[in-house]
Design a protein around this motif. Structure first.
Motif, PDB file in Angstrom:
ATOM      1  N   GLY A  66      52.555   8.841  41.993  1.00 39.41           N
ATOM      2  CA  GLY A  66      51.538   8.107  41.241  1.00 39.41           C
ATOM      3  C   GLY A  66      51.165   6.809  41.909  1.00 39.41           C
ATOM      4  O   GLY A  66      50.002   6.414  41.941  1.00 39.41           O
ATOM      5  N   GLY A  67      52.157   6.120  42.483  1.00 42.25           N
ATOM      6  CA  GLY A  67      51.881   4.867  43.186  1.00 42.25           C
ATOM      7  C   GLY A  67      51.055   5.092  44.436  1.00 42.25           C
ATOM      8  O   GLY A  67      50.157   4.330  44.756  1.00 42.25           O
ATOM      9  N   LYS A  68      51.367   6.185  45.166  1.00 43.68           N
ATOM     10  CA  LYS A  68      50.611   6.486  46.381  1.00 43.68           C
ATOM     11  C   LYS A  68      49.175   6.863  46.039  1.00 43.68           C
ATOM     12  O   LYS A  68      48.244   6.473  46.731  1.00 43.68           O
ATOM     13  CB  LYS A  68      51.285   7.621  47.160  1.00 43.68           C
ATOM     14  CG  LYS A  68      52.554   7.209  47.832  1.00 43.68           C
ATOM     15  CD  LYS A  68      53.189   8.368  48.588  1.00 43.68           C
ATOM     16  CE  LYS A  68      54.496   7.945  49.218  1.00 43.68           C
ATOM     17  NZ  LYS A  68      55.148   9.063  49.913  1.00 43.68           N
ATOM     18  N   ILE A  69      49.006   7.634  44.964  1.00 41.84           N
ATOM     19  CA  ILE A  69      47.661   8.021  44.547  1.00 41.84           C
ATOM     20  C   ILE A  69      46.865   6.789  44.158  1.00 41.84           C
ATOM     21  O   ILE A  69      45.712   6.631  44.548  1.00 41.84           O
ATOM     22  CB  ILE A  69      47.715   9.030  43.383  1.00 41.84           C
ATOM     23  CG1 ILE A  69      48.267  10.358  43.865  1.00 41.84           C
ATOM     24  CG2 ILE A  69      46.335   9.224  42.764  1.00 41.84           C
ATOM     25  CD1 ILE A  69      48.548  11.345  42.757  1.00 41.84           C
ATOM     26  N   SER A  70      47.492   5.900  43.423  1.00 38.74           N
ATOM     27  CA  SER A  70      46.818   4.682  42.979  1.00 38.74           C
ATOM     28  C   SER A  70      46.401   3.805  44.160  1.00 38.74           C
ATOM     29  O   SER A  70      45.272   3.326  44.222  1.00 38.74           O
ATOM     30  CB  SER A  70      47.736   3.903  42.046  1.00 38.74           C
ATOM     31  OG  SER A  70      47.152   2.693  41.670  1.00 38.74           O
ATOM     32  N   LYS A  71      47.311   3.614  45.117  1.00 37.37           N
ATOM     33  CA  LYS A  71      47.008   2.775  46.278  1.00 37.37           C
ATOM     34  C   LYS A  71      45.926   3.403  47.143  1.00 37.37           C
ATOM     35  O   LYS A  71      45.021   2.711  47.618  1.00 37.37           O
ATOM     36  CB  LYS A  71      48.273   2.543  47.107  1.00 37.37           C
ATOM     37  CG  LYS A  71      49.261   1.616  46.451  1.00 37.37           C
ATOM     38  CD  LYS A  71      50.499   1.450  47.301  1.00 37.37           C
ATOM     39  CE  LYS A  71      51.540   0.590  46.587  1.00 37.37           C
ATOM     40  NZ  LYS A  71      52.762   0.473  47.382  1.00 37.37           N
ATOM     41  N   THR A  72      46.025   4.712  47.352  1.00 39.39           N
ATOM     42  CA  THR A  72      45.036   5.408  48.179  1.00 39.39           C
ATOM     43  C   THR A  72      43.666   5.359  47.524  1.00 39.39           C
ATOM     44  O   THR A  72      42.657   5.113  48.195  1.00 39.39           O
ATOM     45  CB  THR A  72      45.464   6.865  48.415  1.00 39.39           C
ATOM     46  OG1 THR A  72      46.758   6.868  49.003  1.00 39.39           O
ATOM     47  CG2 THR A  72      44.492   7.580  49.327  1.00 39.39           C
ATOM     48  N   THR A  73      43.624   5.571  46.227  1.00 36.66           N
ATOM     49  CA  THR A  73      42.362   5.520  45.499  1.00 36.66           C
ATOM     50  C   THR A  73      41.741   4.139  45.597  1.00 36.66           C
ATOM     51  O   THR A  73      40.536   4.001  45.795  1.00 36.66           O
ATOM     52  CB  THR A  73      42.578   5.890  44.022  1.00 36.66           C
ATOM     53  OG1 THR A  73      43.230   7.145  43.955  1.00 36.66           O
ATOM     54  CG2 THR A  73      41.277   5.950  43.264  1.00 36.66           C
ATOM     55  N   LYS A  74      42.563   3.121  45.488  1.00 35.38           N
ATOM     56  CA  LYS A  74      42.068   1.746  45.578  1.00 35.38           C
ATOM     57  C   LYS A  74      41.517   1.458  46.973  1.00 35.38           C
ATOM     58  O   LYS A  74      40.459   0.854  47.125  1.00 35.38           O
ATOM     59  CB  LYS A  74      43.192   0.770  45.242  1.00 35.38           C
ATOM     60  CG  LYS A  74      42.722  -0.629  44.948  1.00 35.38           C
ATOM     61  CD  LYS A  74      43.857  -1.509  44.495  1.00 35.38           C
ATOM     62  CE  LYS A  74      44.177  -1.189  43.061  1.00 35.38           C
ATOM     63  NZ  LYS A  74      45.122  -2.148  42.462  1.00 35.38           N
ATOM     64  N   LYS A  75      42.230   1.932  48.025  1.00 37.58           N
ATOM     65  CA  LYS A  75      41.767   1.730  49.395  1.00 37.58           C
ATOM     66  C   LYS A  75      40.434   2.428  49.630  1.00 37.58           C
ATOM     67  O   LYS A  75      39.525   1.877  50.265  1.00 37.58           O
ATOM     68  CB  LYS A  75      42.795   2.263  50.395  1.00 37.58           C
ATOM     69  CG  LYS A  75      44.000   1.388  50.571  1.00 37.58           C
ATOM     70  CD  LYS A  75      44.926   1.992  51.607  1.00 37.58           C
ATOM     71  CE  LYS A  75      46.197   1.199  51.757  1.00 37.58           C
ATOM     72  NZ  LYS A  75      47.108   1.824  52.751  1.00 37.58           N
ATOM     73  N   ILE A  76      40.319   3.652  49.127  1.00 37.34           N
ATOM     74  CA  ILE A  76      39.073   4.404  49.288  1.00 37.34           C
ATOM     75  C   ILE A  76      37.935   3.698  48.575  1.00 37.34           C
ATOM     76  O   ILE A  76      36.824   3.580  49.095  1.00 37.34           O
ATOM     77  CB  ILE A  76      39.236   5.841  48.769  1.00 37.34           C
ATOM     78  CG1 ILE A  76      40.176   6.628  49.685  1.00 37.34           C
ATOM     79  CG2 ILE A  76      37.895   6.547  48.659  1.00 37.34           C
ATOM     80  CD1 ILE A  76      40.598   7.963  49.130  1.00 37.34           C
ATOM     81  N   GLY A  77      38.198   3.185  47.381  1.00 34.57           N
ATOM     82  CA  GLY A  77      37.173   2.463  46.627  1.00 34.57           C
ATOM     83  C   GLY A  77      36.711   1.209  47.334  1.00 34.57           C
ATOM     84  O   GLY A  77      35.513   0.924  47.400  1.00 34.57           O
ATOM     85  N   HIS A  78      37.660   0.447  47.896  1.00 37.70           N
ATOM     86  CA  HIS A  78      37.303  -0.773  48.609  1.00 37.70           C
ATOM     87  C   HIS A  78      36.479  -0.459  49.855  1.00 37.70           C
ATOM     88  O   HIS A  78      35.492  -1.134  50.147  1.00 37.70           O
ATOM     89  CB  HIS A  78      38.548  -1.566  49.001  1.00 37.70           C
ATOM     90  CG  HIS A  78      39.254  -2.224  47.858  1.00 37.70           C
ATOM     91  ND1 HIS A  78      38.606  -2.851  46.821  1.00 37.70           N
ATOM     92  CD2 HIS A  78      40.573  -2.356  47.580  1.00 37.70           C
ATOM     93  CE1 HIS A  78      39.477  -3.342  45.967  1.00 37.70           C
ATOM     94  NE2 HIS A  78      40.689  -3.045  46.404  1.00 37.70           N
ATOM     95  N   LYS A  79      36.886   0.563  50.603  1.00 41.47           N
ATOM     96  CA  LYS A  79      36.160   0.914  51.829  1.00 41.47           C
ATOM     97  C   LYS A  79      34.757   1.405  51.493  1.00 41.47           C
ATOM     98  O   LYS A  79      33.788   1.059  52.166  1.00 41.47           O
ATOM     99  CB  LYS A  79      36.934   1.989  52.606  1.00 41.47           C
ATOM    100  CG  LYS A  79      36.409   2.215  53.989  1.00 41.47           C
ATOM    101  CD  LYS A  79      36.574   0.960  54.831  1.00 41.47           C
ATOM    102  CE  LYS A  79      36.150   1.176  56.252  1.00 41.47           C
ATOM    103  NZ  LYS A  79      36.266  -0.031  57.056  1.00 41.47           N
ATOM    104  N   THR A  80      34.638   2.218  50.440  1.00 38.98           N
ATOM    105  CA  THR A  80      33.327   2.701  50.017  1.00 38.98           C
ATOM    106  C   THR A  80      32.428   1.542  49.619  1.00 38.98           C
ATOM    107  O   THR A  80      31.252   1.483  49.995  1.00 38.98           O
ATOM    108  CB  THR A  80      33.470   3.678  48.837  1.00 38.98           C
ATOM    109  OG1 THR A  80      34.339   4.738  49.224  1.00 38.98           O
ATOM    110  CG2 THR A  80      32.139   4.241  48.406  1.00 38.98           C
ATOM    111  N   SER A  81      32.980   0.608  48.873  1.00 38.85           N
ATOM    112  CA  SER A  81      32.221  -0.570  48.456  1.00 38.85           C
ATOM    113  C   SER A  81      31.799  -1.406  49.657  1.00 38.85           C
ATOM    114  O   SER A  81      30.655  -1.869  49.734  1.00 38.85           O
ATOM    115  CB  SER A  81      33.063  -1.408  47.504  1.00 38.85           C
ATOM    116  OG  SER A  81      32.389  -2.577  47.134  1.00 38.85           O
ATOM    117  N   GLU A  82      32.704  -1.592  50.602  1.00 37.61           N
ATOM    118  CA  GLU A  82      32.385  -2.375  51.794  1.00 37.61           C
ATOM    119  C   GLU A  82      31.242  -1.736  52.581  1.00 37.61           C
ATOM    120  O   GLU A  82      30.290  -2.417  52.978  1.00 37.61           O
ATOM    121  CB  GLU A  82      33.625  -2.472  52.691  1.00 37.61           C
ATOM    122  CG  GLU A  82      33.405  -3.216  53.986  1.00 37.61           C
ATOM    123  CD  GLU A  82      34.609  -3.165  54.904  1.00 37.61           C
ATOM    124  OE1 GLU A  82      34.521  -3.802  55.971  1.00 37.61           O
ATOM    125  OE2 GLU A  82      35.604  -2.502  54.587  1.00 37.61           O
TER     126      GLU A  82
END
Length: 103
Positions: free
Chosen positions: A31-47
């Motif tokens: 769950g922690g890995k999914i959360s961190k990966t999802t957050k990274k993907i969201g930040h990169k998409t936003s950038e």
């Protein structure tokens, strides 16, 4: 009329309770890995989205860069900004801009 009111009240209660039954991940390693990966993907998409929009709508400042070598954009109000790793615009004063290194 009372039946209609009861049905509406029941439906509203059902919709309010149903989000509580949504599937959630507990704080496990997966769950922690999914959360961190999802957050990274969201930040990169936003950038990427913000940089693309800025490249189309705003002007690039050719002679200056940001504090860490970021591309500087000038918006329609003549404000200077760069896009950070989370996709946020970081506005700078003209005195905070750094000369672009010669290549």
């Amino acid at each position: 009329m009372k039946n209609l009111f009861k049905i509406a009240l029941f439906a509203a209660g059902t919709f309010m309770v149903s989000p509580g039954f949504a599937q959630t991940h507990k704080d496990s390693t997966l769950g922690g890995k999914i959360s961190k990966t999802t957050k990274k993907i969201g930040h990169k998409t936003s950038e990427i989205a913000v940089k693309g929009a800025a490249a189309v709508a705003d002007k690039k400042y050719a002679g200056k860069v940001g504090p860490n070598g970021e591309t500087i954009y000038i918006d329609k109000n003549s404000h200077y900004f760069y896009v950070d790793k989370k996709g946020h615009r970081v506005y700078l004063k003209k005195s905070q801009l750094v000369d672009k290194p010669a290549q």
